[in-house]
Design a protein around this motif. Structure first.
Motif, PDB file in Angstrom:
ATOM      1  N   LEU A  53       0.781  -1.132   0.079  1.00 56.16           N
ATOM      2  CA  LEU A  53      -0.029  -0.030   0.132  1.00 56.16           C
ATOM      3  C   LEU A  53       0.802   1.218  -0.032  1.00 56.16           C
ATOM      4  N   ASP A  54       1.997   0.960   0.818  1.00 54.80           N
ATOM      5  CA  ASP A  54       2.903   2.407   0.701  1.00 54.80           C
ATOM      6  C   ASP A  54       3.409   2.681  -0.711  1.00 54.80           C
ATOM      7  N   ARG A  55       3.630   1.500  -1.184  1.00 56.11           N
ATOM      8  CA  ARG A  55       4.326   1.580  -2.636  1.00 56.11           C
ATOM      9  C   ARG A  55       3.304   2.119  -3.680  1.00 56.11           C
ATOM     10  N   ALA A  56       1.984   1.744  -3.332  1.00 54.34           N
ATOM     11  CA  ALA A  56       0.917   2.075  -4.385  1.00 54.34           C
ATOM     12  C   ALA A  56       0.827   3.553  -4.209  1.00 54.34           C
ATOM     13  N   ASP A  57       0.817   3.998  -2.739  1.00 52.47           N
ATOM     14  CA  ASP A  57       0.536   5.496  -2.567  1.00 52.47           C
ATOM     15  C   ASP A  57       1.546   6.123  -3.095  1.00 52.47           C
ATOM     16  N   ASP A  58       2.956   5.935  -2.984  1.00 55.60           N
ATOM     17  CA  ASP A  58       4.092   6.386  -3.829  1.00 55.60           C
ATOM     18  C   ASP A  58       3.772   6.693  -5.501  1.00 55.60           C
ATOM     19  N   LEU A  59       3.324   5.582  -6.001  1.00 54.84           N
ATOM     20  CA  LEU A  59       3.143   5.544  -7.576  1.00 54.84           C
ATOM     21  C   LEU A  59       1.991   6.465  -7.582  1.00 54.84           C
ATOM     22  N   LEU A  60       0.983   6.513  -6.767  1.00 53.61           N
ATOM     23  CA  LEU A  60      -0.482   7.207  -7.046  1.00 53.61           C
ATOM     24  C   LEU A  60       0.151   8.676  -7.028  1.00 53.61           C
ATOM     25  N   GLN A  61       1.023   9.093  -6.032  1.00 51.26           N
ATOM     26  CA  GLN A  61       1.419  10.284  -5.856  1.00 51.26           C
ATOM     27  C   GLN A  61       2.172  11.036  -7.090  1.00 51.26           C
ATOM     28  N   GLN A  62       3.070   9.945  -7.683  1.00 52.42           N
ATOM     29  CA  GLN A  62       3.923  10.359  -8.781  1.00 52.42           C
ATOM     30  C   GLN A  62       2.946  10.494 -10.075  1.00 52.42           C
ATOM     31  N   ALA A  63       1.926   9.633 -10.177  1.00 57.37           N
ATOM     32  CA  ALA A  63       0.766   9.783 -11.280  1.00 57.37           C
ATOM     33  C   ALA A  63       0.094  11.152 -11.267  1.00 57.37           C
TER      34      ALA A  63
END
Length: 660
Positions: free
Chosen positions: A131-141
């Motif tokens: 979930l942390d990795r997903a949040d980072d990815l979402l933030q980049q997007a």
């Protein structure tokens, strides 16, 4: 051949309970368990299912099938990371290609859905790490989406020159056809007709139709509708991902620049309250004209157009729409309101009244626009500020009238006006009030809104209960002017000249009242009363100057008998001649400003003097002891007397000669 173990029974697909999605996932799980799970096999199954129903992606189904397997989450995340990173690191705008932009939005949707599905299991450590990795990815997007959003607005939006708005598409409210309009204030209606005649055979859109600036019923399509649709799709994703505030912020920073540039093209400077207050009045007058135009264009055209654009881009996202709109318009609105506030709290000098009335009327007329365009919660403070400053302008106007009162009160009796003519304070106050009453309705509103009981001259019986606060205010100013003139009349040592002074000024005041709005404000009783005062001054003048001369011509028996008739008549004639000479000489320097009044006075003097003089001459000529010698004692014939009285009031004060 060994017999195989039978597969577990298929889920009942005919059961009506559960959604289509749940049933599909149940079947996929069944197949996966039956075949025994391998990486490639699961991919193949998911590929088949995503082809079977386009609503489901492989990542989404993978999560659902292995809802209890964090490895499936990681697998989905890897795939999304590959796709999203490809776009995030791209050198060219994603929205330059519609296929790219659609794919990028799809991958964001999948990422948001994946996070939502796994979020309930955040207590599991491997899931929490994912979930942390997903949040980072979402933030980049989101950062990339924010850049794309800004780029799209900046590329499409260009500030309007509202002085010459020929080359932009916008349309009239209620007009389904989008046409080009010009807002050039110099264009007259008849030019429109010429355009129509000349351009009959030309392409409809190639020549703008001209509209004068007073036609504010226009909505600008600030961005092309395809761009608006793209921005709407982006905004939906940013809000869904919890980036609503960031989206509102990037939107408003772009549109704010557009709005400020549009306003500056109307010639309005950004001025602080201090700068406005330090401006020379003539410069401020020009600035008020520019402000009036800018305020009307902003509230009637620009803000409603921005509201409309906001509502379309943030359709269905009302909180983001309201916040964005407020942030877009706040700076420009405060700039406009601060200027009006600076005018309201500035000098109360009487000559400022007319321009301050313009600012007051502009804000008053725009209050319904403030109410409608700033109707949401975020904009309430702008709406309230506009109402506060509008009221403050009303206070400024009332303050100017108080300053006018002080100016009249303080006007000193430095020296008597030569010849008893019209005093500058009379001319100033009457022309001022006359001009002010051109805005009678506004002034009545200003004094009515005040709600103050004008008790200071409430003992004045001539005012009926129906009189407005404005009429009370005006009659109070008139009262102050009269008492000021009374004090000034005392400067003349000659009481007759004092009467001439009051007559001149009283007559001027009555005439100015009669031929203006002041007549209905002060009423017929007031006019009658003040006309009577002028007549009284006329009587006082006659009595105090010509009364003495007439007394000389009186023939009573006692005065004639004492010294002998002939001697008495000769002495009286001598006294008359010198008194008449002296009066004519003095009064030829006196001034009667009003020609009609001048004629009336001359006729009145001659009307009293000639019969008395004729009677005196008759008595002189019939005195026996004078006989024919009577003629040689007569200096003036009746014609001479009449001619001399016609030379009265020639005046040496040419400036008071004509009524302005």
């Amino acid at each position: 051949m060994a017999s195989q173990k039978p597969p577990p029974p298929l889920p009942n697909m005919s059961d009506n309970s559960g959604s289509g999605e749940d049933k599909l996932i149940a079947v996929a799980r069944h197949i996966a368990k039956t075949l025994g799970r391998t990486e490639t096999m699961t991919d193949d199954i998911l590929q088949i299912f995503s082809t079977f129903d386009g609503r489901f992606s492989r990542e989404k189904l993978s999560n659902k099938i292995d809802a209890d397997d964090p490895a499936a989450f990681e697998h989905a995340l890897k795939s999304l990371d590959r796709r999203i990173s490809h776009y995030v690191s791209s050198d060219r705008p994603i929205w330059s290609d519609s296929a790219d932009s659609a794919a990028f939005l799809d991958s964001i949707d999948e990422l948001v859905a994946t996070v939502r599905d796994w979020d309930p299991m955040a207590g599991d450590k491997p899931v929490a790490a994912c979930l942390d990795r997903a949040d980072d990815l979402l933030q980049q997007a989101m950062f990339r989406l924010e850049d794309e959003f800004r780029l799209l607005i900046e590329r499409s939006g260009e500030a309007f020159d509202l002085n010459r708005l020929n080359h932009h598409h916008h349309h009239h409210k209620n007009d389904p056809i989008s046409a080009d309009y010009s807002l050039d204030s110099d264009i007259e209606e008849d030019e429109d007709d010429d355009d129509d005649v000349e351009n009959d055979n030309l392409d409809e859109q190639s020549i703008p139709v001209a509209h004068p600036i007073s036609d504010y019923n226009i909505v600008i399509d600030a961005l092309p509708s395809g761009t608006i649709s793209d921005l709407h799709e982006m905004a939906k994703r940013m809000v869904a991902a919890g980036f609503g505030k960031e989206c509102a912020h990037v939107y408003s920073s772009c549109r704010r620049d557009f709005l400020e540039e549009s306003i500056s093209r109307l010639g309005l400077q950004k001025l602080s309250i201090e700068e406005v207050q330090k401006m020379a009045w003539t410069d401020l007058e020009d600035e008020i004209e520019r402000w009036t135009k800018a305020a009307n264009v902003a509230l009637r055209i620009l803000f409603p157009s921005e509201r409309r654009l906001c509502d379309r881009i943030f359709f269905g996202l009302s909180s983001a729409a309201d916040l964005s709109f407020m942030e877009v318009c706040r700076g420009t609105t405060i700039q406009l309101l601060n200027f009006a506030d600076a005018v309201a709290i500035g000098s109360r000098s009487p000559e400022r009244l007319f321009k301050i009335l313009d600012v007051f009327e502009t804000l008053r007329d725009l209050m319904s626009e403030f109410e409608s365009v700033f109707s949401d919660q975020y904009c309430a403070f702008l709406r309230n500020e506009a109402a506060t400053i509008w009221k403050r302008l009303g206070e400024a106007i009332r303050g100017i009238f108080m300053e006018l009162e002080n100016l009249i009160r303080r006007d000193p009796a430095k020296a008597a006006v030569p010849g008893g003519g019209l005093h500058p304070i009379t001319r100033y106050v009457m022309n001022y009030l006359r001009a002010a009453c051109g805005s009678r309705q506004t002034l009545e509103q200003v004094f009515q809104d005040n709600g103050v009981d004008y008790h200071r001259n409430a003992d004045n019986p001539e005012r009926g209960l129906s009189s407005t606060s404005l009429s009370v205010q005006i009659s109070w100013i008139m009262e102050l002017l009269e008492s000021n003139l009374e004090a000034k009349s005392k400067m003349y040592r000659d009481t007759a000249l004092s009467s001439v002074f009051l007559m001149n000024n009283g007559r001027y005041i009555v005439q100015k009242v009669k031929d203006s709005e002041l007549a209905s404000l002060l009423g017929d009783d007031w006019i009658r009363k003040h006309s009577a005062k002028v007549r009284q001054c006329h009587t006082n003048y006659q009595r105090s100057s010509w009364g003495k001369v007439l007394a000389i011509l009186k023939l009573d028996r006692s005065s004639l008998a004492a010294n002998g008739v002939a001697k008495s008549l000769r002495d009286k004639l001598k006294t008359f001649n010198s008194s008449f000479d002296e009066l004519c000489r003095a009064q030829s320097n006196w001034v009667i400003a009003d020609e009609q009044l001048q004629t009336e006075l001359r006729i009145s003097v001659a009307g009293n003097l000639l019969p008395a003089y004729r009677s005196f001459l008759g008595r002189l000529q019939s005195a026996a002891e004078l006989g024919r010698n009577a003629e040689k004692h007569i200096k003036y014939s009746l014609e001479d007397i009449e001619a001399r009285t016609n030379e009265l009031f020639q005046g040496n004060g040419g400036s008071f000669g004509g009524r302005k």
